[in-house]
Motif scaffolding. Structure first.
Motif, PDB file in Angstrom:
ATOM      1  N   PHE A  38      -5.731  15.290  26.947  1.00  0.00           N
ATOM      2  CA  PHE A  38      -6.638  14.189  27.273  1.00  0.00           C
ATOM      3  C   PHE A  38      -5.996  13.272  28.307  1.00  0.00           C
ATOM      4  N   VAL A  39      -6.836  12.625  29.089  1.00  0.00           N
ATOM      5  CA  VAL A  39      -6.372  11.568  29.976  1.00  0.00           C
ATOM      6  C   VAL A  39      -6.911  10.261  29.402  1.00  0.00           C
ATOM      7  N   PHE A  40      -6.069   9.252  29.368  1.00  0.00           N
ATOM      8  CA  PHE A  40      -6.450   7.922  28.890  1.00  0.00           C
ATOM      9  C   PHE A  40      -6.267   6.945  30.041  1.00  0.00           C
ATOM     10  N   VAL A  41      -7.297   6.166  30.312  1.00  0.00           N
ATOM     11  CA  VAL A  41      -7.252   5.217  31.416  1.00  0.00           C
ATOM     12  C   VAL A  41      -7.480   3.814  30.880  1.00  0.00           C
ATOM     13  N   GLU A  42      -6.610   2.909  31.308  1.00  0.00           N
ATOM     14  CA  GLU A  42      -6.743   1.493  30.966  1.00  0.00           C
ATOM     15  C   GLU A  42      -7.004   0.743  32.269  1.00  0.00           C
ATOM     16  N   VAL A  43      -8.044  -0.071  32.268  1.00  0.00           N
ATOM     17  CA  VAL A  43      -8.405  -0.857  33.442  1.00  0.00           C
ATOM     18  C   VAL A  43      -8.210  -2.328  33.120  1.00  0.00           C
ATOM     19  N   ALA A  44      -7.542  -3.029  34.016  1.00  0.00           N
ATOM     20  CA  ALA A  44      -7.338  -4.474  33.886  1.00  0.00           C
ATOM     21  C   ALA A  44      -8.094  -5.157  35.025  1.00  0.00           C
ATOM     22  N   LEU A  45      -8.945  -6.120  34.679  1.00  0.00           N
ATOM     23  CA  LEU A  45      -9.697  -6.868  35.686  1.00  0.00           C
ATOM     24  C   LEU A  45      -9.144  -8.280  35.799  1.00  0.00           C
ATOM     25  N   PHE A  46      -9.015  -8.727  37.021  1.00  0.00           N
ATOM     26  CA  PHE A  46      -8.497 -10.054  37.327  1.00  0.00           C
ATOM     27  C   PHE A  46      -9.578 -10.826  38.072  1.00  0.00           C
ATOM     28  N   ARG A  47      -9.653 -12.118  37.854  1.00  0.00           N
ATOM     29  CA  ARG A  47     -10.644 -12.932  38.569  1.00  0.00           C
ATOM     30  C   ARG A  47     -10.367 -12.916  40.064  1.00  0.00           C
ATOM     31  N   THR A  48      -9.080 -12.950  40.449  1.00  0.00           N
ATOM     32  CA  THR A  48      -8.668 -12.846  41.853  1.00  0.00           C
ATOM     33  C   THR A  48      -7.358 -12.069  41.900  1.00  0.00           C
ATOM     34  N   TRP A  49      -6.936 -11.661  43.092  1.00  0.00           N
ATOM     35  CA  TRP A  49      -5.660 -10.959  43.251  1.00  0.00           C
ATOM     36  C   TRP A  49      -4.483 -11.876  42.929  1.00  0.00           C
ATOM     37  N   ALA A  50      -4.689 -13.187  42.988  1.00  0.00           N
ATOM     38  CA  ALA A  50      -3.608 -14.130  42.723  1.00  0.00           C
ATOM     39  C   ALA A  50      -3.297 -14.271  41.231  1.00  0.00           C
ATOM     40  N   ASP A  51      -4.224 -13.863  40.363  1.00  0.00           N
ATOM     41  CA  ASP A  51      -4.011 -13.988  38.920  1.00  0.00           C
ATOM     42  C   ASP A  51      -2.876 -13.087  38.451  1.00  0.00           C
ATOM     43  N   GLU A  52      -2.043 -13.633  37.580  1.00  0.00           N
ATOM     44  CA  GLU A  52      -0.936 -12.849  37.042  1.00  0.00           C
ATOM     45  C   GLU A  52      -1.343 -12.002  35.839  1.00  0.00           C
ATOM     46  N   LYS A  53      -2.305 -12.504  35.070  1.00  0.00           N
ATOM     47  CA  LYS A  53      -2.742 -11.798  33.861  1.00  0.00           C
ATOM     48  C   LYS A  53      -4.221 -11.446  33.982  1.00  0.00           C
ATOM     49  N   PRO A  54      -4.599 -10.294  33.451  1.00  0.00           N
ATOM     50  CA  PRO A  54      -6.022  -9.920  33.491  1.00  0.00           C
ATOM     51  C   PRO A  54      -6.847 -10.807  32.562  1.00  0.00           C
ATOM     52  N   TRP A  55      -8.119 -10.975  32.907  1.00  0.00           N
ATOM     53  CA  TRP A  55      -8.985 -11.724  32.005  1.00  0.00           C
ATOM     54  C   TRP A  55      -9.733 -10.811  31.066  1.00  0.00           C
ATOM     55  N   VAL A  56      -9.820  -9.527  31.382  1.00  0.00           N
ATOM     56  CA  VAL A  56     -10.469  -8.583  30.481  1.00  0.00           C
ATOM     57  C   VAL A  56      -9.946  -7.181  30.789  1.00  0.00           C
ATOM     58  N   MET A  57      -9.945  -6.313  29.763  1.00  0.00           N
ATOM     59  CA  MET A  57      -9.445  -4.946  29.935  1.00  0.00           C
ATOM     60  C   MET A  57     -10.391  -3.956  29.267  1.00  0.00           C
ATOM     61  N   GLY A  58     -10.344  -2.717  29.722  1.00  0.00           N
ATOM     62  CA  GLY A  58     -11.140  -1.654  29.126  1.00  0.00           C
ATOM     63  C   GLY A  58     -10.309  -0.394  29.001  1.00  0.00           C
ATOM     64  N   LEU A  59     -10.641   0.444  28.041  1.00  0.00           N
ATOM     65  CA  LEU A  59      -9.900   1.666  27.782  1.00  0.00           C
ATOM     66  C   LEU A  59     -10.887   2.804  27.550  1.00  0.00           C
ATOM     67  N   ALA A  60     -10.574   3.983  28.090  1.00  0.00           N
ATOM     68  CA  ALA A  60     -11.421   5.160  27.874  1.00  0.00           C
ATOM     69  C   ALA A  60     -10.572   6.414  27.969  1.00  0.00           C
ATOM     70  N   GLY A  61     -11.058   7.469  27.364  1.00  0.00           N
ATOM     71  CA  GLY A  61     -10.370   8.754  27.407  1.00  0.00           C
ATOM     72  C   GLY A  61     -11.340   9.873  27.711  1.00  0.00           C
ATOM     73  N   GLU A  62     -10.810  10.959  28.222  1.00  0.00           N
ATOM     74  CA  GLU A  62     -11.644  12.108  28.585  1.00  0.00           C
ATOM     75  C   GLU A  62     -10.805  13.373  28.434  1.00  0.00           C
ATOM     76  N   SER A  63     -11.423  14.439  27.984  1.00  0.00           N
ATOM     77  CA  SER A  63     -10.746  15.721  27.875  1.00  0.00           C
ATOM     78  C   SER A  63     -10.404  16.242  29.264  1.00  0.00           C
ATOM     79  N   LEU A  64      -9.206  16.785  29.410  1.00  0.00           N
ATOM     80  CA  LEU A  64      -8.810  17.352  30.696  1.00  0.00           C
ATOM     81  C   LEU A  64      -9.582  18.631  31.027  1.00  0.00           C
ATOM     82  N   LYS A  65     -10.317  19.155  30.059  1.00  0.00           N
ATOM     83  CA  LYS A  65     -11.167  20.315  30.305  1.00  0.00           C
ATOM     84  C   LYS A  65     -12.423  19.916  31.082  1.00  0.00           C
ATOM     85  N   THR A  66     -12.710  18.630  31.106  1.00  0.00           N
ATOM     86  CA  THR A  66     -13.876  18.105  31.810  1.00  0.00           C
ATOM     87  C   THR A  66     -13.580  18.011  33.298  1.00  0.00           C
ATOM     88  N   GLN A  67     -14.532  18.407  34.115  1.00  0.00           N
ATOM     89  CA  GLN A  67     -14.360  18.279  35.563  1.00  0.00           C
ATOM     90  C   GLN A  67     -14.292  16.794  35.919  1.00  0.00           C
TER      91      GLN A  67
END
Length: 95
Positions: A38-67
């Motif tokens: 499986f591949v697991f992806v974590e996304v961090a969103l920042f209000r601007t590029w200047a922000d040091e910490k993300p304001w929200v995050m998301g996580l998802a996974g997908e089988s590597l058998k999937t195109q």
């Protein structure tokens, strides 16, 4: 049983477009790891590029058998993160 209103459903693409329009200065960083087929992806969103910490995050996974597994997992993680933002009423109209 929960009721799901398809009239209020937005695709990941629609949510991403709306989010980008409402947050023109946002920044996104994504990280991925691969484990046990499986591949697991974590996304961090920042209000601007200047922000040091993300304001929200998301996580998802997908089988590597999937195109395009990495791309699909990243899109899902991004859509989950922006849905958590709750800034947009339309993004969360079903809640």
């Amino acid at each position: 049983m929960a009721y799901f209103d398809l009239d209020k459903y937005m695709t990941a693409e629609e949510r991403i477009e709306l989010f980008a329009k409402e947050n023109p200065d946002f920044a996104m960083k994504s990280f991925y790891s691969i484990a046990e087929g499986f591949v697991f992806v974590e996304v961090a969103l920042f209000r601007t590029w200047a922000d040091e910490k993300p304001w929200v995050m998301g996580l998802a996974g997908e089988s590597l058998k999937t195109q395009f597994a990495i791309e699909k997992a990243e899109t899902s993680a991004y859509a989950r993160a922006i849905t958590k933002d709750r800034k947009s009423t339309r993004l969360n109209s079903s809640h």
